[in-house]
Scaffold this active site. Structure first.
Site, PDB file in Angstrom:
ATOM      1  N   SER A 162       6.120  -1.351   5.416  1.00  0.00           N
ATOM      2  CA  SER A 162       5.472  -1.824   4.189  1.00  0.00           C
ATOM      3  C   SER A 162       4.353  -0.930   3.674  1.00  0.00           C
ATOM      4  CB  SER A 162       4.907  -3.231   4.396  1.00  0.00           C
ATOM      5  OG  SER A 162       5.947  -4.149   4.559  1.00  0.00           O
ATOM      6  N   LYS A 178       4.841   0.597   0.403  1.00  0.00           N
ATOM      7  CA  LYS A 178       4.632  -0.137  -0.856  1.00  0.00           C
ATOM      8  C   LYS A 178       3.453   0.425  -1.651  1.00  0.00           C
ATOM      9  CE  LYS A 178       6.870  -4.172   1.071  1.00  0.00           C
ATOM     10  NZ  LYS A 178       6.764  -5.360   1.912  1.00  0.00           N
ATOM     11  N   TYR A 222      15.115   0.005  -1.664  1.00  0.00           N
ATOM     12  CA  TYR A 222      13.949  -0.614  -1.033  1.00  0.00           C
ATOM     13  C   TYR A 222      13.951  -0.385   0.481  1.00  0.00           C
ATOM     14  CZ  TYR A 222      11.086  -4.378   0.895  1.00  0.00           C
ATOM     15  OH  TYR A 222      10.175  -5.097   1.620  1.00  0.00           O
ATOM     16  N   TYR A 250      -0.674  -9.120   4.113  1.00  0.00           N
ATOM     17  CA  TYR A 250      -0.028 -10.423   4.020  1.00  0.00           C
ATOM     18  C   TYR A 250      -1.079 -11.536   4.172  1.00  0.00           C
ATOM     19  CZ  TYR A 250       4.083  -7.565   4.747  1.00  0.00           C
ATOM     20  OH  TYR A 250       5.028  -6.609   4.642  1.00  0.00           O
ATOM     21  N   VAL A 306       5.209  -3.458   9.540  1.00  0.00           N
ATOM     22  CA  VAL A 306       5.638  -4.068  10.808  1.00  0.00           C
ATOM     23  C   VAL A 306       6.040  -3.042  11.843  1.00  0.00           C
ATOM     24  CG1 VAL A 306       6.312  -6.310   9.876  1.00  0.00           C
ATOM     25  CG2 VAL A 306       7.983  -4.437   9.932  1.00  0.00           C
TER      26      VAL A 306
END
Lengths: 304, 304, 304, 304
Positions: free
Chosen positions: D61, D64, D188, D240, D258
């Site tokens: 992530s 991103k 993605y 998150y 992660v």
């Protein structure tokens, strides 16, 4: 019929998986779980009892049928501006939906809905007056003037009722409660604290068996139309998030209470009350549901 | 009976508040809203039609009754490990509850539940084999071999079905879908695209009228026990978030589809199909519901 | 600095898109929307004012910073067993999450969290004693003994506070409120009803500018560690569901109130208070946010 | 600085509470949990490494941040019509909020938001073209042409990605995805499968340290304005449902993955990358967070 009931009561007597007695107030927690009672009232006046059918218990949410019936009599369909008529999922969703639906409870048989109904029928009265009226009404439909309220239960409910107080204030924040919240909650808890035995409870449901008329006493309680609709509401919403399960297994309109009682109506045939204090996971009497399932298998009374 | 149906059809013909035709796929959007049909099939084989009772329409979600019936026949109560039996609130809650309940749909009549049922009965078959089996089953229970699937509808559904694809992948993320998702969805959409007319649909419901046996043909479709339980599921969950309203107003087990059809069962009495393409706010046929309400008032067929 | 503030105040004076004044209680609804004030307090004791910087207003939720600071001083990190430290989405989610998280509010700056903090610091005291303590604390950190509470605002809040009462009872139903709910809410509403002007408010934030010490007065209010963490909480959670937007546009820790005030901290540089009664859609001062955005562009004080 | 990093790495080496390695795909599950690396890149070009700072890992992530930066460059603020800028609560709420907010993800750093960003920058290109562009961009900002994608990880992600497919179809059902969903998800997953080591990752963040310019290479990546806003988004939403906790303990903008990596930015001071595969309960590197907390205590780099 007596044989069927005796047989069911005997089977229930020996079962060991009796569920868990409600323990959020001491008065309910103290009830002996090894009890079971059943009564069947027929429109012709016949009464059949088995087990502890004359043992008083707290009817709790079953009273919501009576307050709704009274509300329909007092304000008619205006009650539906206060509460809806759709089943509500689990407790979690009750709150979400209350928010999404701007404080309007999904139906009159969830706590929020019953509180809204009590508010609707208070109509400026004092709680005591309203309670007197409700009690008189229950005695009338059950044809039994000995029915009363257990004040100790009501006071215990009040003392532990933060969730209900939260719901009431939540509805009030949407402008949906007209009376003082403490008064409404006080009346609501007393309503839930009516004590009845199976025989009284079965008799109280007779008007729902025969299109609104208690044929035993001749009293017309509600119109035929309304009696059928009360039954539909009980079938759809009478057992919280176990309503589908109850319809599936028993197939009758019914209303349960955390005191372990269930009132079930076989339209045109019989009013049935069962009681056993142990509850299943969603809060309905475990042996009560099972007994009704057995009774329906023997009698074919399912509406389906 | 014929007079009643003619009268209802005439009243429906002149109404102007016909609801809104589903428009998410062109095949449904193109249907003329000024149509209304009704059929009543009695266990003794009598058939009564009024209005456009022989006009084909897309049965859409009504097919979920047939896939569930088939699933119960093929895998029995194992189907309940796939889907629950409780009513589900509005669309919003369907998703919330799917998350809370670890991807297990609340009942077989919401989209997620029907997709799970299709997955359950696929059992390693190709979608085409499964569809052939379902179609054969529907023809069998309706006693009419001309029933078919409208492929154009199925392809349109597939092309616009992101919400259903989302539900399927969501369930799959909990390990609840055993087959290829595209295959399952393909089969699901073809199932929804079965075309029937009111007469065929009414006949297809006869096995639910008489404890699992289509008395006209003598075919036992499901056990008595299971037929009653299918009826209870239809009553509790057959009309999405309008199930309570339908039970309240009509008082019969029923299942609606966004094509404007409704199948309703009066246990022991009749199987009824109505169709009118315009929908009310929760997606049920507006005139169809109204026509059933009228029919029940005239016949007293409410289960309550 | 004075030129910058004068310029901003002038630009704010002529704007017509001033947002909407909170109107849920008459005392807030009556405030003239055509007001704007700004104050900047520097650690060296310098003070810059522009606009209505000496006009008192109701600080409302800004007080949550003070009650949290006091709570950290009184019970230390035990406060985190009462409330969390994560941002909370919109009002809708506040309730859902309160349920999911067993009655523990996500952070001390949403209403539920601030109520829990008040309950935590009540410690058996009477509401009046607690309020005296809070007021003394605010006067101490702002170095201004004239700061007081507007009782009329507090009483109005109490009279209209069903949503907060619902939250308090909801938390209590999870055993998370130790004191009488009416007392807790009474204290909470009085806390929200502290009146301050921009100059007082800016001075009250000085301890957050300089690692816990108000360098103007020399008072150490909290440890360096804790001051930085208070700032992080203000940045993450200080503007309800507009916290991300405020961080994005202004880039400073801050806390807003529905009275139209905002306290913002530029660590190591300045404490800033702005006030303009009109609110944006999520309840933060519209011109206040804009003025801070302008100030930060001119000064480069963003923490990023 | 080197001493600090060595000391931290040594402390991390001996810890036994290392969290739990992500195990939803075999490529991540197989990573040895007993690894820890840290790199600090200063604007003047200095680089400090400790532990396994040159061991490649899957950035997941963290990518991103890069796709958002690229999107802002390609379509500017139009990206904010695709995704919001507010923190999102737990996974549960992500879905609820996606429904409530009509398919618009709350921010670009939750999965749904990152998928929407990938869709936004696809602009009619093939997934391969887009990936080439992204990879080129990452190599450019990190000044390292050896950075690549681990195709095995990407394929594993794709094979197990039902939750993400569900989110993508869900957004598509609101008309919010313009390209083929399989293409978008493919891109993605490849984006998430970029492999980097701590040194490369720290260098890639340098443009966020110095107002949009990588001062080591002289490259202006984004405007000063935008760099600060990227930092604010990382602080608010980068971890998150642990974003508040990270801000509270570390006090720096950061983004976790992660795979166990975290990129943290100390504006004006340093770009920091840490990596340790074991995750805490909300999915952020356990030792990575702890190491950053230690580093910030030693350096005083907290923005607060």
């Amino acid at each position: 019929m007596q044989n069927i009931l005796d047989d069911i009561a005997e089977q229930m007597r020996v079962r060991t998986d009796r569920g868990k007695v409600a323990d959020y107030i001491p008065q309910l927690a103290a009830v002996n779980p090894n009890q079971f009672g059943i009564s069947v009232a027929l429109p012709d006046g016949q009464l059949f009892n088995a087990g502890c059918a004359k043992q008083l218990f707290s009817i709790q949410s079953i009273s919501k049928v009576f307050s709704l019936t009274l509300a329909l009599g007092k304000i008619g369909d205006a009650v539906w501006s206060k509460v809806g008529r759709e089943p509500s999922g689990n407790a979690f969703n009750s709150i979400v939906q209350l928010e999404l639906e701007h404080g309007k409870p999904r139906n009159p048989f969830i706590n929020a809905g019953a509180i809204a109904v009590v508010d609707a029928i208070m109509m400026g009265h004092e709680p005591k007056e309203l309670l007197a009226e409700i009690l008189q009404f229950v005695r009338y439909i059950a044809d039994d003037n000995s029915i009363g309220i257990d004040d100790k239960v009501a006071l215990s409910e009040l003392a532990t009722g933060n969730r209900n107080a939260s719901l009431a204030h939540f509805m009030a924040s949407f402008g949906r409660i007209d009376h003082d919240i403490d008064c409404v909650l006080g009346a609501y808890y007393h309503l839930c604290s009516i004590s009845m035995n199976c025989q009284q409870l079965a008799k109280s449901g007779l008007f729902l068996v025969s299109d609104g008329v208690n044929q035993t006493t001749g009293a017309r309680v509600v119109s035929s139309h309304r009696a059928r609709r009360l039954n539909s509401l009980m079938l759809m919403c009478g057992h919280y998030d176990g309503s589908g399960e109850f319809a599936y297994r028993v197939g009758l309109p019914g209303k349960s209470g955390v005191g372990g009682g269930i009132l079930a109506i076989a339209p045109g045939k019989a009013s049935i009350a069962v009681w056993s204090p142990g509850l299943d996971k969603v809060g309905n009497s475990k042996l009560g549901s099972l007994a009704l399932e057995m009774l329906i298998q023997r009698t074919g009374w399912s509406v389906f």
